[in-house]
Design a protein around this motif. Structure first.
Motif, PDB file in Angstrom:
ATOM      1  N   SER A   6       0.838  -1.193   0.000  1.00  0.00           N
ATOM      2  CA  SER A   6       0.000   0.000   0.000  1.00  0.00           C
ATOM      3  C   SER A   6       0.874   1.245   0.000  1.00  0.00           C
ATOM      4  N   VAL A   7       0.245   2.361  -0.371  1.00  0.00           N
ATOM      5  CA  VAL A   7       0.890   3.668  -0.364  1.00  0.00           C
ATOM      6  C   VAL A   7      -0.066   4.633   0.318  1.00  0.00           C
ATOM      7  N   TYR A   8       0.470   5.447   1.232  1.00  0.00           N
ATOM      8  CA  TYR A   8      -0.343   6.457   1.898  1.00  0.00           C
ATOM      9  C   TYR A   8      -0.034   7.818   1.294  1.00  0.00           C
ATOM     10  N   ALA A  10      -0.512  11.421   2.056  1.00  0.00           N
ATOM     11  CA  ALA A  10      -0.873  12.305   3.161  1.00  0.00           C
ATOM     12  C   ALA A  10      -1.632  13.540   2.684  1.00  0.00           C
ATOM     13  N   LEU A  15      -5.181   6.012   1.818  1.00  0.00           N
ATOM     14  CA  LEU A  15      -4.315   4.837   1.701  1.00  0.00           C
ATOM     15  C   LEU A  15      -4.883   4.005   0.565  1.00  0.00           C
ATOM     16  N   GLN A  32      -2.055  -3.239   6.757  1.00  0.00           N
ATOM     17  CA  GLN A  32      -1.591  -2.113   5.956  1.00  0.00           C
ATOM     18  C   GLN A  32      -1.831  -0.790   6.692  1.00  0.00           C
ATOM     19  N   CYS A  33      -2.932  -0.674   7.420  1.00  0.00           N
ATOM     20  CA  CYS A  33      -3.176   0.527   8.229  1.00  0.00           C
ATOM     21  C   CYS A  33      -2.115   0.663   9.318  1.00  0.00           C
ATOM     22  N   HIS A  36       1.174   2.160   8.307  1.00  0.00           N
ATOM     23  CA  HIS A  36       1.173   3.603   8.064  1.00  0.00           C
ATOM     24  C   HIS A  36       0.681   4.399   9.278  1.00  0.00           C
ATOM     25  N   ILE A  38      -2.222   4.321  10.779  1.00  0.00           N
ATOM     26  CA  ILE A  38      -3.613   4.763  10.624  1.00  0.00           C
ATOM     27  C   ILE A  38      -4.477   4.136  11.714  1.00  0.00           C
TER      28      ILE A  38
END
Length: 162
Positions: A6-8, A10, A15, A32-33, A36, A38
């Motif tokens: 994944s990619v966040y 901002a 996400l 995945q959260c 990052h 989240i």
């Protein structure tokens, strides 16, 4: 083999990512959260599952409850999955997901997905709309008898609890 990733972003507070074969739909999104940092948001997803576990709402003798877990070891296309991410009372991440799926015969069904029982067949693609200025906490509601997400402003109570 491709791995879940994944990619966040901002700037948009989104996400975006994909889960790989054999990952679990819900624990995979939560992982995945966690990567990052989240703690709260809403999500949507599509893809394929090779086995599913879910419950359906039932109304019996004037009371609402859920069916016993339904386990199906068959491939399905997840037409839509949506839900919320928040925390449990102990601060660990929690997830609430409902989804609609179709099997190879064309039968459509859906329900409340159970964490740990929904294995990815090919891929699940997902987005999480991240919320930074709120706390989403799953708490037992004494009137309903269910653990429900409550939504708090930073440092405050939900309006209905004031």
């Amino acid at each position: 083999m491709r791995k879940s990733h994944s990619v966040y972003d901002a700037e948009s507070s989104v996400l975006i990512g994909a889960l790989s074969k054999d990952d679990d739909l819900l624990t995979g999104i939560l992982r995945q959260c966690e990567l990052h940092g989240i703690k709260a948001g809403s999500f949507s997803c599509i893809g394929s599952l090779k086995k599913i576990s879910y419950m359906k709402l039932k109304h019996e003798k004037g009371a609402l409850s859920y069916t016993d877990p339904i386990y199906e070891a068959k491939p399905v296309e997840l037409l839509t999955g949506t839900g919320f991410i928040g925390t449990k009372e102990d601060g660990s991440l929690d997830i609430h997901c409902h989804g609609v799926f179709i099997d190879e015969t064309g039968a459509i069904s859906g329900g409340h997905f159970i964490e740990g029982g929904n294995k990815v067949a090919i891929t699940i693609e997902f987005t999480v709309a991240v919320v930074s200025n709120a706390v989403v906490k799953r708490e037992k509601d004494p009137d309903m008898g269910f653990r429900l997400f409550n939504f708090y402003g930073k440092g405050g109570l939900p309006e209905w609890k004031q």
